[in-house]
Design an enzyme around this catalytic site. Sequence first.
Site, mmCIF file in Angstrom:
data_model
loop_
_atom_site.group_PDB
_atom_site.id
_atom_site.type_symbol
_atom_site.label_atom_id
_atom_site.label_comp_id
_atom_site.label_asym_id
_atom_site.label_seq_id
_atom_site.Cartn_x
_atom_site.Cartn_y
_atom_site.Cartn_z
ATOM 1 N N SER A 1 10.258 93.767 6.773
ATOM 2 C CA SER A 1 11.103 92.612 6.572
ATOM 3 C C SER A 1 12.196 92.706 7.718
ATOM 4 C CB SER A 1 11.933 92.922 5.239
ATOM 5 O OG SER A 1 13.070 91.840 5.074
ATOM 6 N N HIS B 1 7.403 90.195 7.542
ATOM 7 C CA HIS B 1 7.879 89.608 6.300
ATOM 8 C C HIS B 1 9.061 88.982 6.747
ATOM 9 C CE1 HIS B 1 8.135 89.579 1.861
ATOM 10 N NE2 HIS B 1 9.437 89.929 2.081
ATOM 11 N N ASP C 1 11.919 86.787 5.392
ATOM 12 C CA ASP C 1 12.860 86.332 4.119
ATOM 13 C C ASP C 1 13.551 84.985 4.498
ATOM 14 O OD1 ASP C 1 12.158 88.317 2.330
ATOM 15 O OD2 ASP C 1 13.216 89.789 3.484
ATOM 16 N N MET D 1 15.845 82.124 2.722
ATOM 17 C CA MET D 1 16.922 82.068 1.542
ATOM 18 C C MET D 1 17.614 80.975 1.705
ATOM 19 S SD MET D 1 18.183 86.079 1.331
ATOM 20 C CE MET D 1 17.102 87.485 1.440
ATOM 21 N N HIS E 1 8.481 84.876 2.754
ATOM 22 C CA HIS E 1 8.658 85.099 1.479
ATOM 23 C C HIS E 1 9.839 83.765 1.239
ATOM 24 C CE1 HIS E 1 11.185 87.909 -1.826
ATOM 25 N NE2 HIS E 1 10.404 86.624 -2.365
ATOM 26 N N MET F 1 12.180 82.294 -0.750
ATOM 27 C CA MET F 1 13.224 82.564 -1.886
ATOM 28 C C MET F 1 14.247 81.039 -1.856
ATOM 29 S SD MET F 1 14.042 86.446 -1.505
ATOM 30 C CE MET F 1 13.693 86.479 0.297
ATOM 31 N N MET G 1 8.679 91.849 -7.037
ATOM 32 C CA MET G 1 9.931 92.311 -6.475
ATOM 33 C C MET G 1 10.347 93.282 -7.247
ATOM 34 S SD MET G 1 10.478 90.298 -4.076
ATOM 35 C CE MET G 1 12.248 90.954 -3.802
ATOM 36 N N PHE H 1 19.087 90.354 -1.020
ATOM 37 C CA PHE H 1 19.668 90.971 0.008
ATOM 38 C C PHE H 1 18.551 92.388 0.307
ATOM 39 C CE2 PHE H 1 22.856 88.936 -2.392
ATOM 40 C CZ PHE H 1 23.635 88.324 -1.293
ATOM 41 N N GLY H 2 18.874 92.877 1.417
ATOM 42 C CA GLY H 2 18.253 93.999 1.959
ATOM 43 C C GLY H 2 19.082 95.267 1.540
ATOM 44 N N ASP I 1 8.166 94.710 -2.834
ATOM 45 C CA ASP I 1 9.316 94.293 -1.788
ATOM 46 C C ASP I 1 10.579 94.849 -2.304
ATOM 47 O OD1 ASP I 1 10.979 93.374 0.002
ATOM 48 O OD2 ASP I 1 10.496 91.232 -0.504
ATOM 49 N N GLY I 2 11.390 95.585 -1.588
ATOM 50 C CA GLY I 2 12.716 96.201 -2.094
ATOM 51 C C GLY I 2 12.832 97.330 -2.182
ATOM 52 N N GLY J 1 12.230 97.051 4.917
ATOM 53 C CA GLY J 1 13.195 96.386 5.681
ATOM 54 C C GLY J 1 14.276 97.639 6.570
HETATM 55 O O1 LIG Z 1 13.406 89.905 0.106
HETATM 56 C C1 LIG Z 1 13.980 90.752 0.384
HETATM 57 C C2 LIG Z 1 15.451 90.842 -0.454
HETATM 58 O O2 LIG Z 1 15.448 89.730 -1.270
HETATM 59 C C3 LIG Z 1 13.473 92.015 0.991
HETATM 60 O O3 LIG Z 1 12.339 91.874 1.713
HETATM 61 C C4 LIG Z 1 14.208 93.016 1.548
HETATM 62 O O4 LIG Z 1 14.830 92.414 2.814
HETATM 63 C C5 LIG Z 1 13.889 94.348 1.681
HETATM 64 O O5 LIG Z 1 14.865 95.156 2.348
HETATM 65 P P1 LIG Z 1 14.763 96.581 1.888
HETATM 66 O O6 LIG Z 1 15.037 96.824 0.462
HETATM 67 O O7 LIG Z 1 13.301 97.132 2.256
HETATM 68 O O8 LIG Z 1 16.034 97.254 2.998
#
Ligand SMILES: O=C(CO)[C@@H](O)[C@H](O)COP(=O)(O)O
Length: 252
Positions: free
Chosen positions: A10, A35, A37, A39, A76, A78, A169, A175-176, A203-204, A225
């Site tokens: 990401s 990936h 993102d 938003m 993605h 959002m 998700m 947020f990452g 993802d996440g 990410g």
């Molecule tokens: O879509 C999202 C957050 O909304 C993700 O793509 C995050 O960016 C993933 O980040 P990490 O959790 O891997 O740091």
Amino acid sequence: MAPKAIIAPSILSADFADLGAACSRTIEQGADWLHVDIMDGHFVPNLTFGPPVVAKIRSHVDRPTEGHGKGTFDCHMMIAEPKKWVKEFKAAGCDLYCFHYEAAVNSSAAESPEAHSDLKTSPRELIRYIHQQGMLAGIAIKPATKAEVLYEVLDSADEAERPDMVLVMTVEPGFGGQKFMASELPKVQALRERYPELNIEVDGGLGPGTIDQAADAGANVIVAGSAVFGAQDPAGVIALLREAVDKRGGKL
Ligand SMILES: O=C(CO)[C@@H](O)[C@H](O)COP(=O)(O)O
């Protein structure tokens, strides 16, 4: 057998001041997809970037030569109005347009037939529309949404209305760097049991400490990410994620 691993870092965790170089470097380090993102500050409480930035970074990464090959831009979305941006993101270089089920359903239910009729849609119609524009289609669900809502599109008799990927998700989108929600994995498992060939993305919070759980559940498209962009050895992390998924392939 489950499909092979696809590793999709990401770019939300990349250095935005050096985005083009960061993207091409990540592909050289072994990533399959990027990936991206998107938003809008409405669907999620954060803002990232739009088509002009995607078009700029596209010029740093070769387009995939087939289907969902290396260099795929996995966008993605959002955003609250997913249909509105399909053509713009196609023009910018998006290859896979992954919208949120919740956004499609809300825009479909909220809009009267008279108002914004060109934007009114349903998940099936939106998938068909994305395919018509020449992109792969993905459909994402947030933690509060049950996996069963996806069966309707996945079971469609019409291939044009079936998604090429689903995204479960494993954090609240926005947020990452958030903590991985293992509570979401039963959704992945149920989807994998029902659809052995499906590309299932998670993802996440994915990284070396959580990949085994996700791979055991049956995920094969891995977004990471902070675990990739924050690593001393991003190539090593990408290889580790891939190996964790591929060594389980035959067991699912
Ligand atoms: O879509 C999202 C957050 O909304 C993700 O793509 C995050 O960016 C993933 O980040 P990490 O959790 O891997 O740091």
